[in-house]
Each structure stands twice: as structure tokens, then as C-alpha cells.
Design a protein around this motif. Sequence first.
Motif, PDB file in Angstrom:
ATOM      1  N   HIS A  79      25.227  -1.651  24.050  1.00  0.00           N
ATOM      2  CA  HIS A  79      24.559  -2.928  23.815  1.00  0.00           C
ATOM      3  C   HIS A  79      23.326  -2.746  22.933  1.00  0.00           C
ATOM      4  O   HIS A  79      22.512  -1.862  23.139  1.00  0.00           O
ATOM      5  N   ASN A  80      23.227  -3.612  21.929  1.00  0.00           N
ATOM      6  CA  ASN A  80      22.083  -3.685  21.021  1.00  0.00           C
ATOM      7  C   ASN A  80      21.881  -2.458  20.130  1.00  0.00           C
ATOM      8  O   ASN A  80      20.749  -2.081  19.841  1.00  0.00           O
ATOM      9  N   ILE A  81      22.979  -1.873  19.674  1.00  0.00           N
ATOM     10  CA  ILE A  81      22.885  -0.859  18.622  1.00  0.00           C
ATOM     11  C   ILE A  81      22.295  -1.559  17.398  1.00  0.00           C
ATOM     12  O   ILE A  81      22.566  -2.733  17.137  1.00  0.00           O
ATOM     13  N   ASP A  82      21.521  -0.864  16.606  1.00  0.00           N
ATOM     14  CA  ASP A  82      20.857  -1.451  15.435  1.00  0.00           C
ATOM     15  C   ASP A  82      21.847  -1.583  14.268  1.00  0.00           C
ATOM     16  O   ASP A  82      21.878  -0.766  13.367  1.00  0.00           O
ATOM     17  N   PHE A  83      22.635  -2.648  14.297  1.00  0.00           N
ATOM     18  CA  PHE A  83      23.666  -2.889  13.286  1.00  0.00           C
ATOM     19  C   PHE A  83      23.409  -4.151  12.469  1.00  0.00           C
ATOM     20  O   PHE A  83      24.081  -4.392  11.462  1.00  0.00           O
ATOM     21  N   GLU A  84      22.490  -4.963  12.887  1.00  0.00           N
ATOM     22  CA  GLU A  84      22.346  -6.325  12.366  1.00  0.00           C
ATOM     23  C   GLU A  84      22.108  -6.409  10.869  1.00  0.00           C
ATOM     24  O   GLU A  84      22.381  -7.427  10.260  1.00  0.00           O
ATOM     25  N   HIS A  85      21.607  -5.348  10.281  1.00  0.00           N
ATOM     26  CA  HIS A  85      21.281  -5.409   8.857  1.00  0.00           C
ATOM     27  C   HIS A  85      22.451  -5.030   7.960  1.00  0.00           C
ATOM     28  O   HIS A  85      22.328  -5.062   6.743  1.00  0.00           O
ATOM     29  N   ILE A  86      23.572  -4.686   8.554  1.00  0.00           N
ATOM     30  CA  ILE A  86      24.755  -4.312   7.780  1.00  0.00           C
ATOM     31  C   ILE A  86      25.592  -5.565   7.554  1.00  0.00           C
ATOM     32  O   ILE A  86      26.007  -6.224   8.509  1.00  0.00           O
ATOM     33  N   GLU A  87      25.835  -5.872   6.307  1.00  0.00           N
ATOM     34  CA  GLU A  87      26.621  -7.058   5.958  1.00  0.00           C
ATOM     35  C   GLU A  87      28.110  -6.702   5.955  1.00  0.00           C
ATOM     36  O   GLU A  87      28.740  -6.579   4.918  1.00  0.00           O
ATOM     37  N   TYR A  88      28.649  -6.552   7.157  1.00  0.00           N
ATOM     38  CA  TYR A  88      30.053  -6.149   7.252  1.00  0.00           C
ATOM     39  C   TYR A  88      30.987  -7.150   6.583  1.00  0.00           C
ATOM     40  O   TYR A  88      32.044  -6.796   6.091  1.00  0.00           O
ATOM     41  N   GLU A  89      30.554  -8.398   6.533  1.00  0.00           N
ATOM     42  CA  GLU A  89      31.384  -9.426   5.882  1.00  0.00           C
ATOM     43  C   GLU A  89      31.594  -9.114   4.403  1.00  0.00           C
ATOM     44  O   GLU A  89      32.637  -9.430   3.844  1.00  0.00           O
ATOM     45  N   ARG A  90      30.627  -8.493   3.771  1.00  0.00           N
ATOM     46  CA  ARG A  90      30.716  -8.161   2.344  1.00  0.00           C
ATOM     47  C   ARG A  90      31.320  -6.792   2.091  1.00  0.00           C
ATOM     48  O   ARG A  90      31.931  -6.560   1.060  1.00  0.00           O
ATOM     49  N   PHE A  91      31.121  -5.860   3.015  1.00  0.00           N
ATOM     50  CA  PHE A  91      31.456  -4.469   2.725  1.00  0.00           C
ATOM     51  C   PHE A  91      32.734  -3.949   3.379  1.00  0.00           C
ATOM     52  O   PHE A  91      33.186  -2.857   3.031  1.00  0.00           O
ATOM     53  N   LEU A  92      33.324  -4.672   4.303  1.00  0.00           N
ATOM     54  CA  LEU A  92      34.510  -4.156   4.997  1.00  0.00           C
ATOM     55  C   LEU A  92      35.648  -3.819   4.028  1.00  0.00           C
ATOM     56  O   LEU A  92      36.329  -2.809   4.184  1.00  0.00           O
ATOM     57  N   PHE A  93      35.846  -4.658   3.021  1.00  0.00           N
ATOM     58  CA  PHE A  93      36.899  -4.419   2.028  1.00  0.00           C
ATOM     59  C   PHE A  93      36.301  -4.196   0.641  1.00  0.00           C
ATOM     60  O   PHE A  93      36.897  -4.578  -0.369  1.00  0.00           O
ATOM     61  N   ALA A  94      35.156  -3.559   0.593  1.00  0.00           N
ATOM     62  CA  ALA A  94      34.479  -3.299  -0.689  1.00  0.00           C
ATOM     63  C   ALA A  94      35.349  -2.412  -1.578  1.00  0.00           C
ATOM     64  O   ALA A  94      36.229  -1.692  -1.117  1.00  0.00           O
ATOM     65  N   ASP A  95      35.069  -2.470  -2.859  1.00  0.00           N
ATOM     66  CA  ASP A  95      35.805  -1.682  -3.842  1.00  0.00           C
ATOM     67  C   ASP A  95      34.831  -1.294  -4.954  1.00  0.00           C
ATOM     68  O   ASP A  95      33.679  -1.720  -4.957  1.00  0.00           O
ATOM     69  N   THR A  96      35.312  -0.495  -5.885  1.00  0.00           N
ATOM     70  CA  THR A  96      34.489  -0.100  -7.030  1.00  0.00           C
ATOM     71  C   THR A  96      35.161  -0.541  -8.316  1.00  0.00           C
ATOM     72  O   THR A  96      36.376  -0.710  -8.362  1.00  0.00           O
ATOM     73  N   ASP A  97      34.353  -0.715  -9.347  1.00  0.00           N
ATOM     74  CA  ASP A  97      34.962  -0.872 -10.659  1.00  0.00           C
ATOM     75  C   ASP A  97      35.251   0.545 -11.162  1.00  0.00           C
ATOM     76  O   ASP A  97      34.852   1.542 -10.553  1.00  0.00           O
ATOM     77  N   ALA A  98      35.958   0.660 -12.274  1.00  0.00           N
ATOM     78  CA  ALA A  98      36.391   1.963 -12.779  1.00  0.00           C
ATOM     79  C   ALA A  98      35.219   2.898 -13.058  1.00  0.00           C
ATOM     80  O   ALA A  98      35.277   4.098 -12.768  1.00  0.00           O
ATOM     81  N   GLU A  99      34.145   2.350 -13.577  1.00  0.00           N
ATOM     82  CA  GLU A  99      32.973   3.153 -13.935  1.00  0.00           C
ATOM     83  C   GLU A  99      32.322   3.811 -12.712  1.00  0.00           C
ATOM     84  O   GLU A  99      31.764   4.905 -12.805  1.00  0.00           O
ATOM     85  N   MET A 100      32.400   3.171 -11.560  1.00  0.00           N
ATOM     86  CA  MET A 100      31.713   3.656 -10.356  1.00  0.00           C
ATOM     87  C   MET A 100      32.663   4.342  -9.372  1.00  0.00           C
ATOM     88  O   MET A 100      32.297   4.625  -8.232  1.00  0.00           O
ATOM     89  N   ASP A 101      33.860   4.626  -9.807  1.00  0.00           N
ATOM     90  CA  ASP A 101      34.877   5.221  -8.937  1.00  0.00           C
ATOM     91  C   ASP A 101      34.453   6.576  -8.373  1.00  0.00           C
ATOM     92  O   ASP A 101      34.965   7.013  -7.345  1.00  0.00           O
ATOM     93  N   ILE A 102      33.495   7.236  -9.003  1.00  0.00           N
ATOM     94  CA  ILE A 102      33.030   8.535  -8.508  1.00  0.00           C
ATOM     95  C   ILE A 102      32.332   8.415  -7.152  1.00  0.00           C
ATOM     96  O   ILE A 102      32.117   9.412  -6.470  1.00  0.00           O
ATOM     97  N   TYR A 103      32.002   7.201  -6.734  1.00  0.00           N
ATOM     98  CA  TYR A 103      31.331   6.970  -5.458  1.00  0.00           C
ATOM     99  C   TYR A 103      32.311   6.509  -4.373  1.00  0.00           C
ATOM    100  O   TYR A 103      31.901   5.943  -3.356  1.00  0.00           O
ATOM    101  N   GLN A 104      33.573   6.775  -4.574  1.00  0.00           N
ATOM    102  CA  GLN A 104      34.606   6.332  -3.635  1.00  0.00           C
ATOM    103  C   GLN A 104      34.366   6.881  -2.222  1.00  0.00           C
ATOM    104  O   GLN A 104      34.538   6.157  -1.237  1.00  0.00           O
ATOM    105  N   LYS A 105      33.967   8.132  -2.123  1.00  0.00           N
ATOM    106  CA  LYS A 105      33.730   8.745  -0.809  1.00  0.00           C
ATOM    107  C   LYS A 105      32.585   8.036  -0.086  1.00  0.00           C
ATOM    108  O   LYS A 105      32.689   7.725   1.105  1.00  0.00           O
ATOM    109  N   GLN A 106      31.507   7.772  -0.788  1.00  0.00           N
ATOM    110  CA  GLN A 106      30.365   7.078  -0.185  1.00  0.00           C
ATOM    111  C   GLN A 106      30.723   5.632   0.153  1.00  0.00           C
ATOM    112  O   GLN A 106      30.276   5.098   1.165  1.00  0.00           O
ATOM    113  N   LEU A 107      31.521   5.014  -0.714  1.00  0.00           N
ATOM    114  CA  LEU A 107      31.960   3.648  -0.440  1.00  0.00           C
ATOM    115  C   LEU A 107      32.800   3.595   0.834  1.00  0.00           C
ATOM    116  O   LEU A 107      32.679   2.665   1.628  1.00  0.00           O
TER     117      LEU A 107
END
Length: 168
Positions: free
Chosen positions: A39-67
Motif C-alpha cells: 500500500h502506498n508505494i511511490d508510483f503516482e508520478h509515473i504516467e503509465y497511461e502514456r508509457f505502457l505501450f511507448a515506442d521509439t522513432d528510428a533515430e532513438m532506437d538505441i534506447y530500446q532497452k531503457q524504454l
Amino acid sequence: MKQSYFILQADNFSEFQIAFGKVFWMYDDMITSYGGFGHNIDFEHIEYERFLFADTDAEMDIYQKQLEVVKQGSLVALGCEVVNLLDEEHRDDRVYNFITVALSHPTIEDLPFEKEVLLAMKKALDEALDVAWETLPYGSRLDDMLKEVYKRFVLQYFRDMLGEGKLS
């Protein structure tokens, strides 16, 4: 409900870095506070609605692991929110509707574990309000799934980091 997901591009890289840091902070809180979901883990600042299915453009594909860490952290953050709702015997249409939309995302079939977790969240939220939600059939299933999420995403992140560390 149309959902707009994050696309990592050069012009929003700093936003991505901040999201990555927020996931790391949540993981640290989970490890030090509960050794898992609680209960009450500090998660509130994570916009899971935006990032759950995030992707990269071709130029930023090198950050796939971090994404991938941010995407996994988004599922963890959603799990934290669902745990809080269940613990407080509360429901939130925004959260429930987001889970429903996520289950219809075109790539969810390529993510069987994540789909199973989302289904467990939805079914647990469909059950009767009960402070002992982990004892209910779907609540129990969700509790088991969240333990696996913790192992696969949170603990594995740190294992991977230690494994990649270089000895001097």
C-alpha cells in the motif's frame, strides 16, 4: 476512449529520462518498503497511461532497452494503483477504463504475460469490495501475478544491472 502513447524522439528525450528516474525511484521504494507490492508505494508520478505501450522513432532506437524498463515500470505503477484501490475497497473508472483500453491495444497479443496481468487486474477490480481482496478468487490470482511482476521486472532490473557491471 482513444489513448495516446509516448513515442521517444530526440525532442522529448529529457521527458523520457525523467520517466526512467521515476521508475527507478518506485522500484527503490518497493524494495525498501515492502519487498514487493504494498500500500502506498511511490508510483503516482509515473504516467503509465502514456508509457505502457511507448515506442521509439528510428533515430532513438538505441534506447530500446531503457524504454523497455519504462514500459515495464508503467505496468508496475498500474499494479501499485490497483493494489491501493483494492486495499481501500475503492474503484476508479479512469483506472478500470484504462485497463480495458490496454487490453484492446494492437500489440497486447505479443505480450502474453502483460495481458495476463492486465486481465487479472480487471477481474480483481470486478470482484466485490473486500479489504481482504487477496483471499478472493481473482484477487488471489492478481496477488500471485503481482509477485511474478515484481520478480520479472523490479528484481530482474537490478540483477541485470549487477550482471552488466564491470569489475575494475
